[in-house]
Design a protein around this motif. Structure first.
Motif: not given
Length: 352
Positions: A23, A26-27, A29, A84, A86, A113, A225
């Motif tokens: 993540d 993919d985000y 960061d 990251r 949840k 996150g 993703s």
């Protein structure tokens, strides 16, 4: 150029960032933090994180060890962990678990996150203050969680209904924020917060009960993703077999490997996902017991078969016995297997 003001001042380029989980790539960061913090070294921990990192094209280096093992090699003011989470609770649970393996070393965890920098003592406050100024994230003290007996493990930050993994195998589904399991008499037992999946537990035991204190445990999807598609690899070479152990996939990417026989629904989807960007086709043997833990993606030449009335375990082992020791042409071998199996399987996916 120095980065910190106060009790300690070191060169910015001495800072090492350790990225964990797909993540953070993919985000975006990882890209943002590398640009903001200018680390001397950026390391990646985690199998699916490696896939996301390779697709990102960022200047990072993969390290196959656990985050705590990597951090142990650096002083507390020279390395920062980035993950990251949840939820706020899962951020603290993750950091607390890592810190528990670090003995006398402190931990600074950046969690994009929740937009927090969590710290577990001892840490240098000037470093966390500098990181806060650069990122805009709030610095907070990390929560220390209760220690459990060596044969018990808590997987925190779960959302009810999520799959729970041990060493890449789904052993059940969370029913609360914390799933607590233990290993007794050679099997997994549910303490609280989880409904066990008998077939998953059976598969885990078949590969040998791991040390629960060191096992890789998580809940939820492995990646959100879809994978990027790479160019097809060699068409003739050796075939590797992966039986319900998807996290071993990277070990199959030898230069002379032309394809992978994958046994199990989730193993097929994970290996297909990982192999997609690398152009590594798979022949997946499934029985319809898929949990959808990664978005599907397959390299050209991939075929997924579903057993008509058998379990993928037994059928997969039978097909594994058909894998020759010598090099083969992948497409020809796959078609031969499909013809030999006949109505025992149906083709549910074919990637051209």
């Amino acid at each position: 150029m120095t980065g910190f003001q106060g009790g300690l001042s070191i060169t910015i380029h001495e800072l090492t960032l350790i990225f964990h989980g797909a993540d953070v790539f993919d985000y975006g960061d990882a890209a943002r933090l590398i640009s903001l913090l200018h680390p001397g070294l950026s390391l990646v921990a985690g199998v699916m994180a490696r896939t996301a990192a390779e697709e990102s094209g960022l200047p990072v280096t993969y390290d196959g060890r656990r985050p705590s093992e990597i951090l142990a090699e650096y002083p507390g003011d020279k390395a920062v962990l980035i993950h990251r989470a949840k939820t706020d609770a899962s951020a603290h649970r993750f950091g607390s678990l890592i810190h528990s393996h670090l003995k006398d070393r402190g931990l600074i965890l950046i969690d994009p996150g929740t937009c927090q920098i969590l710290t577990w003592e001892p840490v240098d406050p000037s470093l966390s203050a500098w990181l806060s100024k650069k990122t805009g994230y709030t610095v907070k003290s990390g929560i220390h969680h209760e220690r459990y007996p060596p044969d018990t493990r808590v997987i925190g930050g779960c959302l009810p209904g999520e799959p729970v993994f041990v060493n890449g195998i789904i052993i059940g589904y969370a029913t609360s924020e914390e799933a607590v399991i233990s290993f007794h008499d050679g099997t997994v037992q549910a303490i609280s917060g989880i409904d066990l999946k008998d077939h998953g537990v059976e598969k885990l035991i078949r590969f040998g009960c791991p040390d629960i204190s060191k096992a890789w445990c998580k809940s939820g999807n492995i990646r959100i993703s879809r994978p990027m598609k790479g160019d097809r690899r060699i068409r003739k070479g050796h075939i590797v077999v992966i039986d319900h152990s998807a996290m071993a996939c990277f070990g199959a990417f030898d230069p002379d490997t032309c394809g992978i026989l994958t046994i199990g629904d989730d193993t097929t989807s994970i290996c297909g996902h990982i192999g997609c960007f690398r152009g590594m086709p798979i022949l997946g043997i499934t029985d319809g017991d898929i949990d959808g833990i990664v978005p599907e993606g397959y390299a050209p030449g991939s075929v997924v078969l579903q057993a008509a009335w058998e379990r993928d375990d037994e059928l997969g082992i039978e097909i594994a016995g058909m894998v020759p020791d010598e090099p083969v042409v992948w497409d020809e071998w796959v078609e031969k297997i499909i013809q030999e199996l006949g109505d025992r399987v149906k083709v549910v996916h074919r990637e051209i």
